[in-house]
Scaffold this active site. Structure first.
Site, PDB file in Angstrom:
ATOM      1  N   PRO A   2       0.808  -1.188   0.000  1.00 50.79           N
ATOM      2  CA  PRO A   2       0.000   0.000   0.000  1.00 50.79           C
ATOM      3  C   PRO A   2       0.859   1.265   0.000  1.00 50.79           C
ATOM      4  CG  PRO A   2      -0.334  -1.363   1.964  1.00 50.79           C
ATOM      5  CD  PRO A   2       0.553  -2.089   1.059  1.00 50.79           C
ATOM      6  N   GLU A   3       0.414   2.263  -0.689  1.00 48.44           N
ATOM      7  CA  GLU A   3       1.060   3.574  -0.699  1.00 48.44           C
ATOM      8  C   GLU A   3       0.267   4.498   0.225  1.00 48.44           C
ATOM      9  OE1 GLU A   3       1.837   4.828  -4.746  1.00 48.44           O
ATOM     10  OE2 GLU A   3       1.808   2.769  -5.445  1.00 48.44           O
ATOM     11  N   LYS A  54       4.463   5.670   4.626  1.00 45.67           N
ATOM     12  CA  LYS A  54       3.693   4.449   4.361  1.00 45.67           C
ATOM     13  C   LYS A  54       3.669   3.552   5.588  1.00 45.67           C
ATOM     14  CE  LYS A  54       5.417   4.715  -0.364  1.00 45.67           C
ATOM     15  NZ  LYS A  54       6.321   4.103  -1.347  1.00 45.67           N
ATOM     16  N   ARG A 278      11.773  -0.222 -11.553  1.00 50.44           N
ATOM     17  CA  ARG A 278      10.336  -0.361 -11.338  1.00 50.44           C
ATOM     18  C   ARG A 278       9.583  -0.244 -12.654  1.00 50.44           C
ATOM     19  NH1 ARG A 278       9.240   0.742  -6.096  1.00 50.44           N
ATOM     20  NH2 ARG A 278       7.492  -0.637  -6.479  1.00 50.44           N
TER      21      ARG A 278
END
Length: 288
Positions: A2-3, A54, A278
DNA sequence: TGCCCCCTGCAG
DNA sequence: CTGCAGGGGGCA
Protein backbone atom coordinates in the site's frame (compact mmCIF):
# COMPACT_ATOMS: atom_id res chain seq x y z
CA UNK A 1 2.41 -2.34 -0.36
CA UNK A 2 0.00 0.00 0.00
CA UNK A 3 1.06 3.57 -0.70
CA UNK A 4 -0.05 6.70 1.12
CA UNK A 5 -3.79 6.46 0.28
CA UNK A 6 -4.02 2.77 1.16
CA UNK A 7 -2.09 3.19 4.41
CA UNK A 8 -4.21 6.22 5.28
CA UNK A 9 -7.41 4.26 4.65
CA UNK A 10 -6.20 1.48 6.94
CA UNK A 11 -5.12 4.00 9.57
CA UNK A 12 -8.52 5.70 9.60
CA UNK A 13 -10.30 2.36 9.81
CA UNK A 14 -8.16 1.19 12.69
CA UNK A 15 -8.46 4.50 14.52
CA UNK A 16 -12.24 4.16 14.59
CA UNK A 17 -12.10 0.60 15.84
CA UNK A 18 -9.15 -0.10 18.12
CA UNK A 19 -8.61 3.09 20.15
CA UNK A 20 -9.60 2.39 23.75
CA UNK A 21 -9.35 -1.37 23.35
CA UNK A 22 -7.08 -3.31 25.68
CA UNK A 23 -4.52 -5.84 24.40
CA UNK A 24 -4.91 -9.18 26.10
CA UNK A 25 -2.25 -11.15 24.23
CA UNK A 26 -0.12 -11.17 21.11
CA UNK A 27 0.17 -14.37 19.11
CA UNK A 28 3.31 -14.33 16.97
CA UNK A 29 3.26 -17.06 14.34
CA UNK A 30 6.24 -15.92 12.29
CA UNK A 31 8.97 -14.61 14.51
CA UNK A 32 10.92 -12.52 12.03
CA UNK A 33 7.94 -10.21 11.51
CA UNK A 34 7.71 -8.96 15.10
CA UNK A 35 10.64 -7.10 16.65
CA UNK A 36 10.57 -6.54 20.40
CA UNK A 37 8.96 -8.11 23.44
CA UNK A 38 5.19 -8.49 23.00
CA UNK A 39 4.72 -8.85 26.79
CA UNK A 40 5.39 -5.11 27.07
CA UNK A 41 2.01 -4.21 25.58
CA UNK A 42 -0.11 -6.94 27.11
CA UNK A 43 -2.68 -5.34 29.39
CA UNK A 44 -2.20 -1.87 27.88
CA UNK A 45 -4.79 0.20 26.06
CA UNK A 46 -4.48 1.74 22.59
CA UNK A 47 -4.29 5.53 22.66
CA UNK A 48 -3.71 6.52 19.04
CA UNK A 49 -3.22 5.32 15.48
CA UNK A 50 -1.25 7.54 13.12
CA UNK A 51 0.20 7.29 9.61
CA UNK A 52 3.71 8.43 8.80
CA UNK A 53 4.64 8.08 5.12
CA UNK A 54 3.69 4.45 4.36
CA UNK A 55 4.01 3.34 7.98
CA UNK A 56 1.44 3.06 10.76
CA UNK A 57 2.21 3.96 14.37
CA UNK A 58 -0.06 2.45 17.01
CA UNK A 59 0.56 3.88 20.48
CA UNK A 60 -0.31 2.43 23.90
CA UNK A 61 -0.91 3.96 27.33
CA UNK A 62 2.45 2.77 28.67
CA UNK A 63 4.49 4.98 26.34
CA UNK A 64 5.24 2.22 23.88
CA UNK A 65 4.31 2.08 20.21
CA UNK A 66 4.13 -0.33 17.34
CA UNK A 67 5.72 0.78 14.09
CA UNK A 68 4.08 -1.21 11.30
CA UNK A 69 5.28 -1.35 7.70
CA UNK A 70 3.14 -3.33 5.29
CA UNK A 71 5.64 -3.23 2.41
CA UNK A 72 4.15 -4.91 -0.70
CA UNK A 73 1.49 -7.29 0.58
CA UNK A 74 0.91 -6.59 4.26
CA UNK A 75 -2.59 -6.27 5.69
CA UNK A 76 -4.01 -5.16 9.03
CA UNK A 77 -7.53 -6.51 9.40
CA UNK A 78 -9.71 -5.96 12.43
CA UNK A 79 -12.43 -8.41 13.40
CA UNK A 80 -14.78 -7.37 16.14
CA UNK A 81 -16.96 -10.42 15.93
CA UNK A 82 -14.40 -13.10 16.70
CA UNK A 83 -16.19 -16.31 17.52
CA UNK A 84 -19.01 -15.40 15.15
CA UNK A 85 -17.37 -16.08 11.81
CA UNK A 86 -20.61 -16.66 9.95
CA UNK A 87 -20.53 -13.25 8.27
CA UNK A 88 -17.32 -14.17 6.50
CA UNK A 89 -18.70 -17.23 4.83
CA UNK A 90 -22.34 -16.28 4.48
CA UNK A 91 -23.60 -16.69 0.94
CA UNK A 92 -20.60 -18.79 -0.01
CA UNK A 93 -18.58 -15.88 -1.37
CA UNK A 94 -15.97 -15.36 1.28
CA UNK A 95 -13.20 -13.78 -0.76
CA UNK A 96 -15.03 -11.79 -3.39
CA UNK A 97 -15.05 -8.60 -1.38
CA UNK A 98 -13.58 -9.85 1.87
CA UNK A 99 -10.22 -11.36 2.60
CA UNK A 100 -10.42 -15.10 2.92
CA UNK A 101 -11.44 -16.48 6.26
CA UNK A 102 -8.97 -15.35 8.90
CA UNK A 103 -6.59 -16.34 10.23
CA UNK A 104 -5.14 -17.88 7.07
CA UNK A 105 -1.70 -19.11 6.03
CA UNK A 106 -0.50 -15.53 5.64
CA UNK A 107 -1.51 -14.46 9.14
CA UNK A 108 1.77 -13.93 10.99
CA UNK A 109 0.71 -11.93 14.06
CA UNK A 110 -2.61 -11.87 15.90
CA UNK A 111 -3.48 -9.24 18.52
CA UNK A 112 -6.21 -10.41 20.88
CA UNK A 113 -8.22 -7.73 22.67
CA UNK A 114 -9.80 -8.17 26.09
CA UNK A 115 -13.31 -7.89 24.63
CA UNK A 116 -12.72 -10.76 22.19
CA UNK A 117 -12.01 -8.60 19.14
CA UNK A 118 -8.95 -9.46 17.06
CA UNK A 119 -6.45 -7.63 14.83
CA UNK A 120 -4.68 -9.70 12.20
CA UNK A 121 -1.38 -8.87 10.53
CA UNK A 122 -1.23 -10.82 7.26
CA UNK A 123 1.57 -10.68 4.71
CA UNK A 124 1.88 -12.98 1.71
CA UNK A 125 5.47 -12.04 0.90
CA UNK A 126 6.67 -11.57 4.48
CA UNK A 127 8.43 -8.29 3.68
CA UNK A 128 6.48 -6.30 6.24
CA UNK A 129 7.38 -5.85 9.89
CA UNK A 130 6.09 -4.75 13.27
CA UNK A 131 8.51 -3.03 15.65
CA UNK A 132 7.65 -2.50 19.31
CA UNK A 133 9.50 0.53 20.67
CA UNK A 134 9.33 3.13 23.40
CA UNK A 135 7.16 5.87 21.88
CA UNK A 136 9.98 8.39 22.17
CA UNK A 137 12.17 6.20 19.98
CA UNK A 138 9.79 6.01 17.02
CA UNK A 139 10.99 9.32 15.62
CA UNK A 140 14.57 8.12 15.97
CA UNK A 141 14.15 5.09 13.72
CA UNK A 142 16.29 5.67 10.65
CA UNK A 143 13.52 5.10 8.13
CA UNK A 144 11.39 7.76 9.86
CA UNK A 145 14.20 10.16 10.71
CA UNK A 146 15.20 10.43 7.07
CA UNK A 147 11.72 10.89 5.60
CA UNK A 148 11.12 13.82 3.33
CA UNK A 149 8.02 16.01 3.65
CA UNK A 150 4.54 14.57 3.34
CA UNK A 151 2.89 15.43 0.01
CA UNK A 152 0.14 17.46 1.71
CA UNK A 153 2.50 19.49 3.89
CA UNK A 154 3.48 23.10 3.24
CA UNK A 155 7.13 22.06 3.17
CA UNK A 156 6.67 20.51 -0.26
CA UNK A 157 7.47 23.52 -2.43
CA UNK A 158 9.03 23.86 -5.90
CA UNK A 159 12.01 25.59 -4.27
CA UNK A 160 12.58 22.63 -1.97
CA UNK A 161 12.46 20.11 -4.82
CA UNK A 162 14.66 22.22 -7.08
CA UNK A 163 17.29 22.44 -4.35
CA UNK A 164 17.31 18.63 -4.15
CA UNK A 165 17.51 18.22 -7.92
CA UNK A 166 20.50 20.51 -8.11
CA UNK A 167 22.35 18.17 -5.77
CA UNK A 168 21.34 15.06 -7.71
CA UNK A 169 21.88 15.84 -11.36
CA UNK A 170 21.34 12.28 -12.58
CA UNK A 171 18.10 11.36 -10.87
CA UNK A 172 15.05 10.90 -13.07
CA UNK A 173 11.83 12.62 -12.11
CA UNK A 174 10.04 9.35 -11.37
CA UNK A 175 12.83 8.16 -9.07
CA UNK A 176 12.50 11.46 -7.27
CA UNK A 177 8.83 10.76 -6.59
CA UNK A 178 9.62 7.30 -5.25
CA UNK A 179 12.49 8.37 -2.99
CA UNK A 180 11.01 8.57 0.52
CA UNK A 181 13.89 10.81 1.68
CA UNK A 182 12.86 13.46 -0.85
CA UNK A 183 9.09 13.21 -0.43
CA UNK A 184 7.27 10.55 1.59
CA UNK A 185 4.23 8.45 0.82
CA UNK A 186 4.23 8.17 -2.97
CA UNK A 187 4.83 4.71 -4.46
CA UNK A 188 4.87 3.17 -7.91
CA UNK A 189 1.17 3.53 -8.73
CA UNK A 190 0.71 7.14 -7.71
CA UNK A 191 4.07 8.17 -9.17
CA UNK A 192 2.92 7.00 -12.61
CA UNK A 193 -0.54 8.51 -12.19
CA UNK A 194 0.88 11.85 -11.01
CA UNK A 195 3.31 12.12 -13.94
CA UNK A 196 0.51 11.41 -16.40
CA UNK A 197 -1.60 14.12 -14.78
CA UNK A 198 1.32 16.56 -14.99
CA UNK A 199 2.17 15.51 -18.59
CA UNK A 200 5.80 14.89 -17.66
CA UNK A 201 7.76 11.88 -18.93
CA UNK A 202 8.99 9.62 -16.11
CA UNK A 203 12.31 9.41 -17.99
CA UNK A 204 13.08 13.13 -17.76
CA UNK A 205 16.02 14.13 -15.59
CA UNK A 206 14.61 15.93 -12.57
CA UNK A 207 17.03 18.82 -12.97
CA UNK A 208 15.63 19.49 -16.44
CA UNK A 209 12.04 19.86 -15.25
CA UNK A 210 11.00 23.50 -15.24
CA UNK A 211 9.67 25.28 -12.19
CA UNK A 212 6.18 25.63 -13.67
CA UNK A 213 6.13 21.90 -14.39
CA UNK A 214 7.25 21.10 -10.85
CA UNK A 215 4.41 23.22 -9.52
CA UNK A 216 2.00 21.33 -11.72
CA UNK A 217 3.49 18.01 -10.61
CA UNK A 218 3.10 18.85 -6.91
CA UNK A 219 -0.56 19.64 -7.59
CA UNK A 220 -0.96 16.41 -9.53
CA UNK A 221 0.59 14.34 -6.74
CA UNK A 222 -2.02 15.73 -4.37
CA UNK A 223 -4.85 15.17 -6.86
CA UNK A 224 -3.75 11.59 -7.55
CA UNK A 225 -3.41 10.72 -3.87
CA UNK A 226 -6.79 12.27 -3.10
CA UNK A 227 -8.34 10.25 -5.90
CA UNK A 228 -6.87 7.11 -4.32
CA UNK A 229 -8.37 8.10 -0.98
CA UNK A 230 -11.73 8.86 -2.55
CA UNK A 231 -11.92 5.37 -4.05
CA UNK A 232 -10.81 3.70 -0.84
CA UNK A 233 -7.37 2.68 -2.11
CA UNK A 234 -6.33 0.40 -4.94
CA UNK A 235 -6.72 -3.36 -4.72
CA UNK A 236 -4.94 -4.33 -7.92
CA UNK A 237 -3.18 -6.85 -5.75
CA UNK A 238 -3.74 -7.76 -2.10
CA UNK A 239 -4.80 -4.49 -0.52
CA UNK A 240 -7.76 -4.56 1.84
CA UNK A 241 -8.78 -1.97 4.43
CA UNK A 242 -9.07 -2.49 8.19
CA UNK A 243 -12.42 -4.20 7.64
CA UNK A 244 -10.91 -6.61 5.14
CA UNK A 245 -12.67 -4.92 2.20
CA UNK A 246 -11.17 -3.99 -1.14
CA UNK A 247 -10.78 -0.50 -2.57
CA UNK A 248 -11.89 0.60 -6.06
CA UNK A 249 -9.02 2.79 -7.26
CA UNK A 250 -7.74 0.01 -9.52
CA UNK A 251 -10.75 0.68 -11.76
CA UNK A 252 -9.73 4.31 -12.22
CA UNK A 253 -6.08 4.21 -13.26
CA UNK A 254 -5.03 6.46 -16.13
CA UNK A 255 -1.79 4.65 -16.94
CA UNK A 256 -0.73 2.26 -14.18
CA UNK A 257 -0.77 -1.32 -15.55
CA UNK A 258 -2.60 -0.16 -18.66
CA UNK A 259 0.19 -1.08 -21.08
CA UNK A 260 -1.08 -1.12 -24.68
CA UNK A 261 -4.40 0.48 -23.79
CA UNK A 262 -5.48 3.83 -25.23
CA UNK A 263 -4.44 7.07 -23.54
CA UNK A 264 -7.38 8.98 -22.07
CA UNK A 265 -6.13 12.24 -23.54
CA UNK A 266 -4.76 11.51 -27.00
CA UNK A 267 -5.90 8.00 -28.03
CA UNK A 268 -2.24 6.96 -28.29
CA UNK A 269 -1.07 3.83 -26.51
CA UNK A 270 0.24 3.50 -22.97
CA UNK A 271 3.81 2.20 -22.91
CA UNK A 272 5.69 0.29 -20.24
CA UNK A 273 9.36 0.93 -19.51
CA UNK A 274 11.61 0.29 -16.51
CA UNK A 275 12.85 3.21 -14.42
CA UNK A 276 14.99 2.60 -11.37
CA UNK A 277 14.06 -1.06 -11.57
CA UNK A 278 10.34 -0.36 -11.34
CA UNK A 279 7.71 -0.97 -14.00
CA UNK A 280 6.69 2.44 -15.32
CA UNK A 281 3.63 3.29 -17.40
CA UNK A 282 3.14 6.44 -19.42
CA UNK A 283 1.87 8.00 -22.63
CA UNK A 284 4.86 9.00 -24.80
CA UNK A 285 2.68 11.38 -26.78
CA UNK A 286 1.24 13.33 -23.84
CA UNK A 287 4.13 13.09 -21.42
CA UNK A 288 7.21 14.92 -22.66
C1' DT B 1 23.71 5.06 -8.49
C1' DG B 2 22.42 0.57 -9.74
C1' DC B 3 21.99 -4.21 -8.51
C1' DC B 4 20.50 -8.03 -5.44
C1' DC B 5 17.80 -9.57 -1.91
C1' DC B 6 13.96 -10.58 1.30
C1' DC B 7 9.19 -13.99 -0.14
C1' DT B 8 4.99 -16.09 -2.46
C1' DG B 9 1.74 -16.28 -6.06
C1' DC B 10 -0.09 -15.35 -10.41
C1' DA B 11 -0.48 -14.24 -15.45
C1' DG B 12 1.31 -15.15 -19.82
C1' DC C 1 8.42 -22.24 -17.26
C1' DT C 2 9.75 -16.95 -16.84
C1' DG C 3 8.83 -12.60 -15.46
C1' DC C 4 6.53 -9.63 -12.68
C1' DA C 5 4.32 -7.56 -8.35
C1' DG C 6 1.89 -1.56 -4.37
C1' DG C 7 8.82 -1.48 -0.84
C1' DG C 8 13.09 -0.59 0.62
C1' DG C 9 17.59 -2.02 2.89
C1' DG C 10 22.34 -3.33 1.98
C1' DC C 11 25.98 -3.84 -0.92
C1' DA C 12 29.79 -2.72 -4.37
Amino acid sequence: MPELPEVEIITRGLRKRIIGRKIESVDIRLKKIFHGLPKIIEGTTIKSVERRAKMIVISFDNNHSLLVHLKMTGQLVFDESKGDKTHRTAGGHPSDDWVADLPNKFTHVIFHFSDGAVLYFNDQRQFGYIKLLPSDDVEKVKSILELGPEPFSDELTPEYLMSIFAKRPRIKIKQMLLDQRIMSGVGNIYADESLFCAEISPLRLAKDVQRTEIMKLIGCVKVSLEKGLKYGGSSENTFVNAEGKKGQMQNHFSVYRRTGEPCQKCKGRIVRVVVGGRGTHYCPACQL
